[in-house]
Scaffold this motif. Structure first.
Motif, short mmCIF file in Angstrom:
data_model
loop_
_atom_site.label_atom_id
_atom_site.label_comp_id
_atom_site.label_asym_id
_atom_site.label_seq_id
_atom_site.Cartn_x
_atom_site.Cartn_y
_atom_site.Cartn_z
N ILE A 8 -60.64 10.45 -41.48
CA ILE A 8 -61.66 9.81 -40.64
C ILE A 8 -61.16 8.48 -40.09
O ILE A 8 -61.32 8.18 -38.90
CB ILE A 8 -62.96 9.61 -41.45
CG1 ILE A 8 -63.56 10.97 -41.84
CG2 ILE A 8 -63.97 8.78 -40.66
CD1 ILE A 8 -64.76 10.86 -42.76
N THR A 46 -64.09 18.84 -36.24
CA THR A 46 -64.85 18.65 -37.48
C THR A 46 -65.00 19.95 -38.27
O THR A 46 -64.63 21.03 -37.81
CB THR A 46 -66.25 18.10 -37.17
OG1 THR A 46 -66.97 19.07 -36.39
CG2 THR A 46 -66.18 16.80 -36.43
N SER A 70 -66.16 16.07 -42.67
CA SER A 70 -67.32 15.20 -42.77
C SER A 70 -67.88 15.22 -44.19
O SER A 70 -67.82 16.23 -44.88
CB SER A 70 -68.41 15.64 -41.79
OG SER A 70 -67.92 15.63 -40.46
N LEU A 74 -69.28 11.08 -33.86
CA LEU A 74 -69.06 11.54 -35.22
C LEU A 74 -70.34 11.72 -36.02
O LEU A 74 -70.35 12.42 -37.02
CB LEU A 74 -68.15 10.55 -35.96
CG LEU A 74 -66.70 10.56 -35.52
CD1 LEU A 74 -65.95 9.45 -36.24
CD2 LEU A 74 -66.05 11.90 -35.80
N ARG A 75 -71.42 11.08 -35.61
CA ARG A 75 -72.64 11.22 -36.38
C ARG A 75 -73.56 12.25 -35.72
O ARG A 75 -73.30 12.74 -34.64
CB ARG A 75 -73.36 9.88 -36.49
CG ARG A 75 -73.80 9.31 -35.16
CD ARG A 75 -74.31 7.89 -35.31
NE ARG A 75 -74.82 7.41 -34.04
CZ ARG A 75 -76.03 7.68 -33.58
NH1 ARG A 75 -76.84 8.44 -34.27
NH2 ARG A 75 -76.44 7.21 -32.42
#
Length: 206
Positions: A188, A128, A173, A4-5
């Protein structure tokens, strides 16, 4: 294929989630690797991803798009434990580009997914940038499950990768927001909760 990052350009990175007390962490960690690219000599090699899933690659290894890791490499783990292994595979796909995934990228992703399946590792997909892909969702994040466009993207991923529909999670995001938003957090946290549950199931079933 990323977490996710934001991913490092080449190396695997380990992120632990810190508790309130110093030096204490929640019992899960995210390992982030470079993405899969359509060209043969670009992106993480499928062979290395398989080795990483089985715990043979140590954190900080610089993935080489041209050749897989050697057993003589100091980042090669010859005797992985359960803690070294991947407990859940998460594939991150941008909703803005999911409609142009090449046949080569899909083939690589399916190969990784099937390898994870053979190891008993559960697989999920995070979709995303849903707000950038769909004006309806950009106007109101609550429209995420009303959007025909996003439903089509999720259906496409289901067919292309073989991931069940209930294992594909759309998320928005944070990028320019100053304050947190409950609706963004809900998406999330829903994905994160399923990731943790799936990982726990994998460990408990061993």
């Amino acid at each position: 294929m990323q977490s996710l990052r934001r991913a490092s350009p080449k190396s695997s990175e380990l992120t632990k989630s810190r508790k309130e007390g110093p030096g204490t962490f929640y019992p899960f960690a995210f390992t982030d690797i470079m993405g899969i690219e359509k060209d043969t000599n670009k992106g993480a090699r499928v062979e290395d991803i398989k080795l990483a899933m089985s715990g043979h690659i140590k954190d900080g290894y610089n993935f080489n798009p041209v050749s897989k890791i050697s057993e003589d490499d100091h980042k090669y783990n010859k005797t992985p434990t359960l803690n070294d292994q991947v407990h859940v595979l998460v594939c991150v796909v941008s909703a803005t580009t999911s409609n142009i995934l090449s046949a080569e990228s899909v083939a690589k992703m399916r190969e990784v997914r099937l390898a994870a399946r053979d190891m008993g590792i559960p697989q999920l997909v995070i979709l995303t940038k849903i707000d950038e892909a769909c004006p309806e969702v950009n106007a109101d994040i609550k429209n995420v499950y009303r959007s025909k466009y996003l439903k089509e993207k999720i259906d496409d991923l289901n067919v292309a990768l073989g991931i069940p529909l209930n294992c594909i999670f759309p998320v928005k995001s944070y990028h320019s927001e100053i304050d947190t938003d409950d609706d963004i957090d809900t998406l999330i946290l829903s994905a994160l909760r399923q990731i943790i549950y799936s990982g726990e199931d994998f460990v408990n079933n061993l």
